[in-house]
Design an enzyme around this catalytic site. Structure first.
Site, PDB file in Angstrom:
ATOM      1  N   SER A 185     -99.940   1.302 -34.912  1.00  0.00           N
ATOM      2  CA  SER A 185    -100.688   1.554 -36.145  1.00  0.00           C
ATOM      3  C   SER A 185     -99.906   1.236 -37.408  1.00  0.00           C
ATOM      4  O   SER A 185    -100.484   1.244 -38.503  1.00  0.00           O
ATOM      5  CB  SER A 185    -101.140   3.018 -36.186  1.00  0.00           C
ATOM      6  OG  SER A 185    -102.106   3.259 -35.182  1.00  0.00           O
ATOM      7  N   GLU A 241     -31.459 -15.372 -36.793  1.00  0.00           N
ATOM      8  CA  GLU A 241     -31.968 -16.689 -36.403  1.00  0.00           C
ATOM      9  C   GLU A 241     -31.228 -17.854 -37.046  1.00  0.00           C
ATOM     10  O   GLU A 241     -31.227 -18.951 -36.510  1.00  0.00           O
ATOM     11  CB  GLU A 241     -33.462 -16.781 -36.749  1.00  0.00           C
ATOM     12  CG  GLU A 241     -34.338 -15.803 -35.988  1.00  0.00           C
ATOM     13  CD  GLU A 241     -34.304 -16.043 -34.492  1.00  0.00           C
ATOM     14  OE1 GLU A 241     -34.409 -17.210 -34.058  1.00  0.00           O
ATOM     15  OE2 GLU A 241     -34.163 -15.052 -33.746  1.00  0.00           O
TER      16      GLU A 241
END
Length: 710
Positions: free
Chosen positions: A399, A92
Site C-alpha cells: 500500500s 641501513e
C-alpha cells in the site's frame, strides 16, 4: 728474445691489438647500452606516485573509510619522528649523508660474499640503492640488476637532495602486514600516528626493514625484541640517543597482537555503493591506488544510530520467532543466533533451526530538496551478506504505492473530499482486459455474464479485499488513504485508468516495470527502495523531483577537483496537487495506519505498506526537510502473517530512528503554495460542515474546487 720483440712490434700484432680494442670498446658500448636500456629516466621520480590510499569522508569531513591495496600514506619528512629517521640511517646506511649513491666498501663486501657462496645476495645497498630498487627495478637477485641499481642511485643522488631521498625512502619502504611507509606501519603495529611513537617503537619499525616477516612482533616476539634492542644499541653507539634513552626504550613492551579489528564498521553498505559508482568511472587502479579524496553525503553519526536501532528492533522480532521454535534468546545480545542457542558441543542442530532465516531490514534517509543521501542501511550485517536491500532488492511496495494512485486521481479533478466507492467489487479478465461487474446486478445476472467466458482458460475472477475485511461504503478520498483502503485503490484505477497511474509513477521517478492492471494500486509490482523513496519525496518537494545522490565531490591526491555534484531539478507535478497529496498523507500519521509515528510530535506525511501474506512491511515518511523509508522482511519471501506484523510495525522502528535523526531539525510544516484554500467539511459526507458540526475538519482544496453545499 729478438723474435719475441719482433713479434710484438710486427704489423700483425698491432692489427690484432687494434681489433681487440675495437671489439672491447664496441662490446663495452653494447653492454652499457643494455644496462641503460633497463633504467627508466630518473626524472620520472619527480612525478612518481606510489600506491596511495583513497579516503572517504562523510558530510562533516569525518574520515569514514579508506580504499587501499597497500596501506600507505605519503608524509613530509618534518612529520616523521627524528628517532625514526636516525634509526634508519644508523642501521641501513650510516654514510648516507657522505656517499654519492653507493658504497664501494659495501659493494666489495657483497661481491666477496657472492663469489664465496656462488649466489647473489642483496647486501651492501645504500638507502638510495634500496629506493631505486623499490621504485623502479625488480627485486630479482642478478648482477645486471645490481649494476643498474648503482647507476640509477648515482642519477638519483645527482637530481635529488639527501632529505628528499630520505623522505621518499621512508614513505616507500615495505614494513610487513600490507604496510608501506612508516605512517601506515605505525598504524598497523601500534594503532598510533607518527607523532605519538616512542623511541622504542620507532626502533622496532626500523628493525623490520631487512625482513618484516622474521621480525614481526606478533609472530616472532623474541626475534622482534632482540632486533629492536640491536637498533637501539647502534643508535646509542652512533650518538643518536643517550644511555638513559637506550635503557628506557629497551624497557618498553612490544605489541603482542595487532590492534583489534572492528566488527562491521558503520556505513559499509554505503561504502560498497560508492565503490560501485566510482570504480567503473575511474578504474580500479585509480580508486584503490590513486589517493583520491572522496567527499560523500552520508552523515556517519546518523548512520551509526540507524544501524544500531534497526538491528536492535529486528533482534527483538527474532526473539519472538525463536520462541516459537522453543528457543529463548536474549533480545539485547547482538550476537544471538536462534540456530545455535543452547546447542551442546557435537550435538546435532535440529533442521528447523538450521532452516531458520534471519529477519532482514533496510533503511534509507535523504534530503528532501537536494536528494543527498544521509543514511543507507542495506541489511543487518555487511560481513554476513553484502546484498544491499536498499538499492539492489526488488520488493513489492504494497500500500505504500497508493500515493501514486491518489496523485493520478487529483490530476483528474478529484479532491480530498470527493466520495469514492469502498464497496465489494468483482473484477473479471476476459483474456485481454480487466473489467468490473455492474455492482447493481443481481447474482443471476452476474452468473449469466460469466457464462460466455467460463470456457476460456484465460478467464479469471478477482474480488479484492480490504485489510481486515471491512467496507465503509462511500468515503472521502482522504479517509480512504488514511485507512489504506484496497478496494478504493483498485476502483480508482478502474475509474481513471491504470495508464494514468503509471504515468504519475514514471514522472515521480520509478523505472520498474508496472503492469496496467487494477491490482497495480495494491503495490503488486517489484521496485527498489531507493527509487521508491526518491519518487515519493517528489510530492514533499512541491512536485519537484531530485534524484538521490551520494558523492559531493572527488579530488585527486593533489587536491585537483575531478568531479562535483551539480543538482538537477525537474518540475513534474503542480505544487497544488503535491500539497493536497502530502496533506492527506499527514492524515495517515495523524489518524491512520502510521499513527505510531505521532510520537515524534511534528508534521510528518507518510504511508505504510504491507504485501500479501505479510512478506514485505514498509513505511515511507517525510518532513519538509528529510524523507526516509524503512522495510523489513525475509530475503526468501517467507510470510510473517502469523505474527501479525504489518507496515505499522515497521513504522514504529522507523520512528525510533527518526527521533534521533530529526532531533536537530526544526519542526516545520509543509509550505502551503498559492492557489490553495481551506474549508471546514464533514469528514463523512465530504460536504461543507455547519458551524456547529462536532466532527468538522479543515480540509485543503485547490481554489474553486471546495464543496458548495452543506
Amino acid at each position: 728474445m729478438k723474435r719475441i720483440v719482433k713479434f710484438f712490434t710486427s704489423k700483425f700484432f698491432l692489427c690484432c691489438l687494434l681489433i681487440g680494442l675495437v671489439i672491447a670498446i664496441l662490446g663495452g658500448a653494447v653492454f652499457m647500452r643494455y644496462i641503460f636500456s633497463g633504467i627508466p629516466p630518473v626524472y620520472e621520480m619527480e612525478e612518481y606516485t606510489p600506491s596511495l590510499t583513497s579516503k572517504v569522508f562523510d558530510r562533516n569531513g569525518k574520515l569514514i573509510h579508506e580504499f587501499s591495496i597497500e596501506k600507505r600514506s605519503m608524509v613530509p619528512l618534518e612529520e616523521i619522528p627524528v628517532d625514526l629517521q636516525n634509526g634508519v640511517v644508523a642501521m641501513e646506511d650510516r654514510d648516507f649523508f657522505k656517499h654519492a649513491g653507493f658504497s664501494v666498501r659495501g659493494i666489495l663486501r657483497a661481491l666477496f660474499h657472492d663469489v664465496m657462496t656462488g649466489r647473489a645476495k642483496q647486501g651492501g645497498s645504500t638507502l638510495t640503492q634500496q629506493l631505486s630498487r623499490g621504485v623502479f627495478l625488480t627485486q630479482q637477485k642478478k648482477i645486471i640488476r645490481k649494476i643498474r641499481e648503482i647507476v640509477l642511485a648515482v642519477q638519483i643522488e645527482h637530481r635529488f637532495s639527501k632529505p628528499e631521498i630520505l623522505q621518499l625512502y621512508l614513505n616507500e619502504i615495505y614494513l610487513g602486514s600490507g604496510a608501506y611507509g612508516v605512517k601506515a606501519a605505525a598504524k598497523r603495529y601500534f594503532d598510533k600516528e607518527l607523532d605519538q611513537l616512542t623511541t622504542g617503537e620507532a626502533a622496532m619499525l626500523v628493525g623490520l626493514i631487512p625482513s618484516p616477516g622474521n621480525y614481526n612482533p606478533f609472530a616472532n616476539p623474541t626475534r622482534a625484541e632482540a632486533r629492536r634492542n640491536l637498533v637501539l644499541q647502534v643508535m646509542y653507539e652512533q650518538g643518536y640517543i643517550s644511555k638513559e634513552d637506550l635503557e628506557k626504550a629497551k624497557a618498553e613492551a612490544l605489541p603482542t597482537k595487532a590492534p583489534a579489528a572492528q566488527g562491521d564498521k558503520p556505513g559499509l553498505y554505503f561504502i560498497e555503493h560508492i565503490r560501485r559508482i566510482l570504480e567503473p568511472k575511474y578504474g580500479t587502479e585509480t580508486l584503490w591506488k590513486g589517493g583520491l579524496n572522496i567527499y560523500t553525503t552520508i552523515d556517519i553519526d546518523q548512520q551509526t544510530i540507524a544501524e544500531q536501532i534497526m538491528n536492535k528492533k529486528l533482534l527483538e522480532f527474532d526473539a519472538v520467532i525463536a520462541k516459537g521454535l522453543g528457543i529463548e534468546i536474549d533480545p539485547n545480545d547482538p550476537e544471538a543466533d536462534p540456530r545455535l542457542i543452547d546447542q551442546k558441543e557435537n550435538e546435532e542442530v535440529p533442521q528447523e533451526r538450521l532452516d531458520y532465516p534471519r529477519l532482514q531490514g533496510a533503511f534509507m534517509a535523504r534530503d528532501v530538496k537536494t536528494g543527498a543521501v544521509r543514511v543507507m542501511v542495506g541489511g543487518r550485517s555487511f560481513s554476513e551478506s553484502k546484498f544491499n536491500r536498499a538499492t539492489q532488492a526488488r520488493r513489492q511496495p504494497g500500500s505504500s504505492f497508493k500515493p501514486y494512485v491518489w496523485m493520478a486521481a487529483l490530476q483528474q479533478g478529484y479532491t480530498p473530499a470527493t466520495l469514492v466507492k469502498d464497496l465489494p467489487t468483482m473484477f473479471y479478465f476476459d483474456g485481454r482486459n480487466w473489467h468490473t461487474f455492474d455492482e447493481n446486478a443481481d447474482l443471476y445476472s452476474l452468473d449469466l455474464a460469466a457464462q460466455s467466458f467460463i470456457g476460456s482458460k484465460a478467464f479469471n475472477v478477482w474480488v479484492p479485499q480490504n485489510y481486515g475485511g471491512k467496507n465503509d461504503g462511500w468515503i472521502t478520498l482522504r479517509r480512504a488513504l488514511e485507512k489504506s483502503k484496497n478496494i478504493v485503490a483498485v476502483n480508482l484505477i478502474d475509474a481513471i485508468g491504470a495508464r494514468k497511474v503509471i504515468n504519475v509513477a514514471r514522472k515521480a521517478g520509478l523505472t520498474a516495470q508496472l503492469p496496467a492492471v487494477p491490482a497495480l494500486g495494491l503495490g503488486v509490482s517489484v521496485i527498489n527502495m531507493d527509487e521508491h523513496l526518491a519518487a515519493l519525496t517528489t510530492f514533499a518537494n512541491g512536485g519537484i523531483h531530485t534524484d538521490n545522490y551520494y558523492i559531493e565531490k572527488v579530488e585527486d591526491n593533489n587536491g585537483r577537483l575531478l568531479e562535483e555534484h551539480i543538482g538537477e531539478e525537474r518540475a513534474e507535478f503542480s505544487p497544488q496537487d503535491s500539497y493536497l497529496l502530502i496533506n492527506m498523507m499527514k492524515g495517515v500519521v495523524d489518524r491512520g495506519s502510521g499513527a505510531s509515528v505521532k510520537v515524534l510530535k511534528r508534521p510528518i506525511a507518510g504511508k505504510t505498506g504491507t504485501t500479501q501474506s505479510h512478506r514485505d512491511m514498509w513505511f515511507v515518511g517525510m518532513t519538509p526537510h528529510t524523507s526516509a523509508a524503512a522495510w523489513m522482511g525475509y530475503d526468501d519471501d517467507t510470510s510473517q502473517e502469523k505474527y501479525h506484523w504489518t507496515g505499522s510495525t515497521t513504522a514504529r522502528w522507523w520512528a525510533e530512528i527518526m527521533a534521533e535523526i530529526l532531533k536537530d531539525e526544526p519542526a516545520d510544516d509543509f509550505n502551503v503554495p498559492e492557489g490553495i484554500s481551506f474549508s471546514y467539511v464533514n469528514p463523512n459526507t465530504g460536504r461543507l460542515a455547519t458551524p456547529t458540526d462536532p466532527n468538522k475538519f479543515l480540509e485543503a482544496f485547490k481554489k474553486g474546487t471546495a464543496p458548495s453545499s452543506f
